[in-house]
Design a protein around this motif. Structure first.
Motif, mmCIF file in Angstrom:
data_model
loop_
_atom_site.group_PDB
_atom_site.id
_atom_site.type_symbol
_atom_site.label_atom_id
_atom_site.label_comp_id
_atom_site.label_asym_id
_atom_site.label_seq_id
_atom_site.Cartn_x
_atom_site.Cartn_y
_atom_site.Cartn_z
ATOM 1 N N PRO A 128 0.899 -1.011 -0.017
ATOM 2 C CA PRO A 128 0.176 -0.072 -0.069
ATOM 3 C C PRO A 128 0.802 1.357 0.073
ATOM 4 O O PRO A 128 0.672 2.211 -0.605
ATOM 5 N N GLU A 129 2.042 1.081 0.533
ATOM 6 C CA GLU A 129 2.986 2.646 0.602
ATOM 7 C C GLU A 129 3.197 2.780 -0.600
ATOM 8 O O GLU A 129 3.398 4.147 -0.962
ATOM 9 N N PHE A 130 3.086 2.027 -1.722
ATOM 10 C CA PHE A 130 3.540 2.559 -3.147
ATOM 11 C C PHE A 130 2.400 3.550 -3.366
ATOM 12 O O PHE A 130 2.933 4.597 -4.036
ATOM 13 N N ILE A 131 1.279 3.218 -3.395
ATOM 14 C CA ILE A 131 0.084 4.133 -3.773
ATOM 15 C C ILE A 131 0.187 5.442 -2.879
ATOM 16 O O ILE A 131 0.057 6.487 -3.480
ATOM 17 N N ASP A 132 0.284 5.373 -1.495
ATOM 18 C CA ASP A 132 0.638 6.525 -0.641
ATOM 19 C C ASP A 132 1.564 7.384 -1.287
ATOM 20 O O ASP A 132 1.226 8.599 -1.114
ATOM 21 N N ASN A 133 2.689 6.906 -1.657
ATOM 22 C CA ASN A 133 3.827 7.818 -2.179
ATOM 23 C C ASN A 133 3.767 8.194 -3.330
ATOM 24 O O ASN A 133 4.119 9.229 -3.746
ATOM 25 N N ALA A 134 3.195 7.363 -4.343
ATOM 26 C CA ALA A 134 3.321 7.777 -5.731
ATOM 27 C C ALA A 134 2.179 8.589 -5.971
ATOM 28 O O ALA A 134 1.767 9.179 -7.108
ATOM 29 N N LYS A 135 1.140 8.503 -5.257
ATOM 30 C CA LYS A 135 -0.350 9.040 -5.537
ATOM 31 C C LYS A 135 -0.966 8.882 -6.758
ATOM 32 O O LYS A 135 -0.764 7.503 -7.216
ATOM 33 N N ASP A 136 -1.281 9.743 -7.552
ATOM 34 C CA ASP A 136 -1.988 9.837 -8.647
ATOM 35 C C ASP A 136 -1.018 9.122 -9.879
ATOM 36 O O ASP A 136 -1.577 8.425 -10.843
ATOM 37 N N ALA A 137 0.124 9.086 -9.700
ATOM 38 C CA ALA A 137 1.066 8.348 -10.628
ATOM 39 C C ALA A 137 0.915 6.983 -10.645
ATOM 40 O O ALA A 137 1.461 6.306 -11.634
ATOM 41 N N SER A 138 0.567 6.557 -9.480
ATOM 42 C CA SER A 138 0.524 5.096 -9.550
ATOM 43 C C SER A 138 -0.700 4.129 -10.071
ATOM 44 O O SER A 138 -0.761 3.052 -10.253
ATOM 45 N N GLU A 139 -1.784 5.087 -10.504
ATOM 46 C CA GLU A 139 -2.893 4.540 -11.171
ATOM 47 C C GLU A 139 -2.691 3.750 -12.417
ATOM 48 O O GLU A 139 -1.921 4.370 -13.476
ATOM 49 N N TYR A 140 -3.395 2.810 -12.573
ATOM 50 C CA TYR A 140 -3.319 1.782 -13.557
ATOM 51 C C TYR A 140 -1.765 0.876 -13.645
ATOM 52 O O TYR A 140 -1.715 0.208 -14.509
ATOM 53 N N VAL A 141 -1.154 1.158 -12.674
ATOM 54 C CA VAL A 141 0.370 0.262 -12.688
ATOM 55 C C VAL A 141 -0.144 -1.159 -12.357
ATOM 56 O O VAL A 141 -0.800 -1.534 -11.344
ATOM 57 N N VAL A 142 0.327 -2.046 -13.043
ATOM 58 C CA VAL A 142 0.148 -3.481 -12.914
ATOM 59 C C VAL A 142 1.377 -4.177 -11.859
ATOM 60 O O VAL A 142 2.495 -3.727 -12.592
ATOM 61 N N THR A 143 1.091 -4.794 -11.076
ATOM 62 C CA THR A 143 2.361 -5.629 -10.566
ATOM 63 C C THR A 143 2.019 -7.023 -10.425
ATOM 64 O O THR A 143 0.899 -7.493 -10.267
ATOM 65 N N ALA A 144 3.131 -7.799 -10.511
ATOM 66 C CA ALA A 144 3.174 -9.272 -10.149
ATOM 67 C C ALA A 144 3.137 -9.232 -8.644
ATOM 68 O O ALA A 144 3.647 -8.195 -7.791
ATOM 69 N N THR A 145 2.472 -10.256 -8.043
ATOM 70 C CA THR A 145 2.518 -10.472 -6.565
ATOM 71 C C THR A 145 1.829 -11.947 -6.723
ATOM 72 O O THR A 145 1.779 -12.764 -7.278
ATOM 73 N N LEU A 146 2.476 -12.198 -5.245
ATOM 74 C CA LEU A 146 2.235 -13.641 -5.056
ATOM 75 C C LEU A 146 0.917 -14.008 -4.174
ATOM 76 O O LEU A 146 0.400 -14.991 -4.137
ATOM 77 N N TRP A 147 0.402 -12.778 -3.892
ATOM 78 C CA TRP A 147 -0.781 -12.998 -2.924
ATOM 79 C C TRP A 147 -1.716 -12.046 -2.522
ATOM 80 O O TRP A 147 -1.036 -10.742 -2.765
ATOM 81 N N SER A 148 -2.856 -12.068 -2.479
ATOM 82 C CA SER A 148 -3.709 -10.757 -2.249
ATOM 83 C C SER A 148 -4.845 -10.921 -1.223
ATOM 84 O O SER A 148 -5.203 -12.145 -1.231
ATOM 85 N N PRO A 149 -4.946 -9.818 -0.252
ATOM 86 C CA PRO A 149 -6.308 -10.406 0.610
ATOM 87 C C PRO A 149 -7.603 -10.891 0.066
ATOM 88 O O PRO A 149 -8.368 -11.455 0.791
ATOM 89 N N GLN A 150 -7.731 -10.728 -1.401
ATOM 90 C CA GLN A 150 -8.652 -11.264 -1.649
ATOM 91 C C GLN A 150 -8.849 -12.826 -2.396
ATOM 92 O O GLN A 150 -10.003 -13.295 -2.610
ATOM 93 N N VAL A 151 -7.631 -13.414 -2.066
ATOM 94 C CA VAL A 151 -7.710 -14.864 -2.610
ATOM 95 C C VAL A 151 -8.426 -15.751 -1.946
ATOM 96 O O VAL A 151 -8.922 -15.354 -0.784
ATOM 97 N N PRO A 152 -8.922 -16.725 -2.591
ATOM 98 C CA PRO A 152 -9.969 -17.384 -1.846
ATOM 99 C C PRO A 152 -9.491 -18.756 -0.895
ATOM 100 O O PRO A 152 -10.188 -19.835 -0.606
ATOM 101 N N PHE A 153 -8.165 -18.649 -0.743
ATOM 102 C CA PHE A 153 -7.672 -19.676 0.126
ATOM 103 C C PHE A 153 -8.163 -19.672 1.474
ATOM 104 O O PHE A 153 -8.490 -18.402 2.296
ATOM 105 N N LYS A 154 -8.297 -20.913 2.140
ATOM 106 C CA LYS A 154 -8.852 -21.112 3.383
ATOM 107 C C LYS A 154 -8.027 -20.275 4.570
ATOM 108 O O LYS A 154 -6.644 -20.342 4.693
ATOM 109 N N GLY A 155 -8.467 -19.329 5.140
ATOM 110 C CA GLY A 155 -7.793 -18.439 6.083
ATOM 111 C C GLY A 155 -7.323 -17.366 5.913
ATOM 112 O O GLY A 155 -6.848 -16.295 6.281
ATOM 113 N N ALA A 156 -7.169 -17.044 4.546
ATOM 114 C CA ALA A 156 -6.516 -15.734 3.745
ATOM 115 C C ALA A 156 -7.189 -14.670 4.321
ATOM 116 O O ALA A 156 -6.638 -13.671 4.871
#
Lengths: 395, 300
Positions: free
Chosen positions: A257-285
């Motif tokens: 999240p700090e990326f968006i806080d610091n880059a502000k509107d310049a961060s819009e539409y940037v796509v990033t690879a990641t391993l996990w997000s809070p929305q994934v459907p794994f048990k307990g995630a």
């Protein structure tokens, strides 16, 4: 005289009760970067460990024994990480090691662990070679750099279909191996790598290199950076109005999240690879993400999920091991097959890797000032925005 | 073109960092290796002003430099002067002392503020002016970043103020006299020790200004100081020890040189370029840019 005997007896009693108490808990020392440039990540990992620890102990610990973690600060420096690892194995006789964050540190710890035949579980260090050296005692939970961008690459080849790519990366173990793997993957898919430039971490001004990128005019700009450089890069890309079909980041700095806080509107539409997000459907995630948010104010990054899940992996191995010896714990780790908040965990040896957990990776996009999962589509929390508007056309 | 613009803008800020160190070196013959850490302290002040009271980093120019002036005066009076007086086997106690102060400041910052990276998310952080907006058919597109340009202009203004102070005011003249010849200045009735205290404060205040100007374009963490101490040191050497004009030119040269290295050799090479120019200055131009200026004047 009688007083002395009483005192000695009291001493004996305390010592005995202490050892008795020690049998009821398993104390493990964890090396992490808690100060220095990588402390942000060390802190995420530590907070996540504490959440996992609480849950494990609430459910009766490991075979009825309380699990206790002690943290040691490695400052993100490989030489310090190495000496901490040596202390843990040689002095404290701890039969299993885990954590550390940067690839350079993990490499140093892995070398010690292999030498002393003590199992070591790497949780978030991505440099490929850590599990490519025929190490028998080194395990890794997170996918390696080569697999980090699987999700991102899927998005690129199915939606963006770029012809050319420019790669910028920081001159660290993580940055270099990330950039190398990306270049290989792009060439394999028939894209032209127009530039591959490294920079020294902490640089103030990226404009010289960015004007070169602008002149090369690539379809995709792919960057591997930690958080502050990531924000500076995007801010300066906006300043120079460099238009590309896609701005892509290789995890780490772009995915928190700090990326968006610091880059502000310049961060819009940037796509990033990641391993996990809070929305994934794994048990307990989801539960973990909410718990973390309630305690610390924002959602954890994938580092947090890895750390959280890794402690369950360790606890699981410790509960199955025959004895508290290094080799038995190694066997237990090898036999791991469990569900965690990070998905299914299994350590395999294939494609030149040893004891490596292979997991599916995701792509996130910043939409409306928030990270949304966009790829693979079965996990998507929002529809991707593509093509992205040119800088000039944005408000 | 864009490279040159970027280099000059960066150089202007570098110059401001360098001047403070040069001034201290010139007047007191002290190599102040805690310079970057003082800048870090100023940046934290400006940062918290923004966080707590929403004071723009540029307005902090009225807050941080006076505070740092006081800190500088205190350091000089209670730490550096006593050490200078002590006879010891090491002739360069002050170098060790300033390194020590720097480490203390850095670690204090780590304890108080944690080692998190921070930045002030000002709204204009990535605003810029574009040549193509003003002149549609321009052959080269150049953009001028708003915060970079404002910082550069303020840096020039501060430098002019400093020049005015040194050239016109009594205190300024006394400082210059102390720099030229301490004993002679003392005989002429200049309160030398007072001038030294003021100079250190002034140097700290200048680097505090640089810190405030850097904050909108860069980020902040406790270990940031050492990087800028190094840059200031290179500029001081490059400019010719103790010459203010030399430091300004040195800063500009370094800024442009770094940008050029980054563009034409590779960005990873920029720090290499920095040290190449540092060594080159020591070997080929031991007097720095200042000596060039002097020799030109003599031949005229």
């Amino acid at each position: 005289m009688r007083k002395w005997i009483a005192l000695a007896a009291a001493c004996c009693m305390t010592v005995m009760s202490m050892t008795a108490f020690a049998q009821d808990k398993i104390e493990l020392t964890v090396p992490l970067p808690l100060t220095g440039g990588q402390a942000k990540f060390g802190e995420i990992i530590k907070k996540s460990y504490d959440i996992a620890l609480e849950e494990i102990n609430a459910k009766g610990g490991v075979n009825g024994k309380l699990l206790v973690l002690n943290y040691e600060d490695s400052q993100g420096k490989p030489e310090i990480a190495r000496s901490i690892a040596e202390k843990i194995i040689d002095v404290q006789k701890q039969p299993v090691l885990f954590a550390e964050y940067t690839s350079a540190c993990a490499k140093a710890v892995a070398a010690v662990a292999e030498e002393r035949k003590t199992p070591y579980l790497v949780i978030a260090s991505a440099a490929d070679e850590i599990t490519q050296q025929n190490y028998k005692y080194v395990f890794r939970l997170n996918p390696t750099n080569a697999y980090y961008s699987e999700g991102l690459l899927g998005f690129m080849s199915d939606v963006v279909k770029p012809q050319s790519v420019a790669i910028l990366y920081e001159s660290s173990d993580f940055g270099t191996s990330g950039a190398d793997e990306m270049a290989k993957a792009c060439e394999a898919k028939g894209m032209k790598v127009l530039m591959k430039e490294k920079y020294e971490k902490g640089a103030v001004d990226f404009k010289p290199i960015l004007s070169q990128v602008k002149a090369a005019n690539p379809d995709v700009i792919f960057m591997v950076s930690y958080v502050m450089d990531a924000a500076l890069l995007m801010r300066q890309i906006k300043e120079l109005r460099i238009d590309a079909k896609l701005f892509a980041g290789g995890a780490a700095g772009f995915a928190i999240p700090e990326f968006i806080d610091n880059a502000k509107d310049a961060s819009e539409y940037v796509v990033t690879a990641t391993l996990w997000s809070p929305q994934v459907p794994f048990k307990g995630a989801k539960e973990f993400a909410e718990k973390y948010k309630a305690a610390h104010g924002n959602y954890p990054s994938y580092h947090g999920a890895l750390a959280y899940s890794s402690l369950f992996v360790i606890a699981d191995a410790l509960s199955r091991t025959k004895a508290m010896t290094a080799d038995d714990i190694r066997d237990a780790l090898l036999a791991t097959n469990m569900q965690t908040a990070f998905g299914d965990v299994k350590f395999e040896s294939k494609n030149g890797y040893q004891n490596q957990n292979f997991a599916e990776t995701l792509a996130l996009q910043v939409i409306g000032g928030k990270h949304e999962t966009i790829w693979p589509e079965k996990y998507a929390s929002a529809k991707y925005v593509f093509p992205i508007p040119k800088w000039r056309e944005r408000k | 073109m864009q490279t040159l613009v970027a280099g000059i803008l960066l150089g202007g800020l570098y110059a401001l960092i360098g001047i403070g160190m040069t001034l201290i070196l010139g007047v007191m013959k002290i190599i102040n290796l805690t310079h970057g850490q003082l800048m870090m302290v100023a940046m934290y002040i400006a940062f918290w002003m923004f966080e707590l009271f929403h004071i723009d980093p540029y307005l902090s120019l009225f807050i941080a430099p006076p505070l740092l002036f006081a800190l500088g005066v205190g350091l000089q009076k209670y730490l550096i002067n006593p050490v200078l007086k002590v006879e010891s086997i090491l002739p360069h106690n002050q170098v060790i002392l300033t390194v020590g102060i720097g480490l203390v400041l850095q670690n204090l910052a780590t304890i108080f503020f944690t080692s998190d990276y921070r930045s002030t998310p000002v709204d204009y952080a990535s605003s810029a002016w574009y040549l193509s907006d003003l002149w549609a058919g321009t052959p080269v597109e150049i953009s001028l970043s708003l915060p970079w340009t404002v910082s550069f202009c303020l840096s020039v203004a501060i430098t002019l103020l400093l020049w005015f102070f040194l050239a016109k005011t009594d205190t300024g003249k006394s400082i210059r006299a102390t720099a030229q010849d301490k004993d002679a200045a003392m005989l002429m009735g200049v309160n030398v020790s007072r001038m030294q205290v003021i100079t250190f404060g002034l140097g700290a205040a200048l680097v505090a200004c640089a810190g405030c100007l850097f904050l909108p374009i860069y980020y902040l963490f406790p270990a940031l100081g050492s990087q800028f101490t190094l840059i200031a040191f290179v500029i001081t050497i490059l400019g010719g020890l103790g010459s203010t004009i030399g430091a300004i030119l040195g800063g500009l040269i370094l800024g442009v040189f770094e940008s050029m290295t980054a563009t034409y050799v590779g960005m990873g090479w920029a720090p290499v370029g920095r040290f190449a120019i540092f060594v080159a200055a020591l070997v080929f131009l031991p007097g720095g840019v200042a000596s060039l200026l002097k020799s030109k004047k003599l031949t005229k």
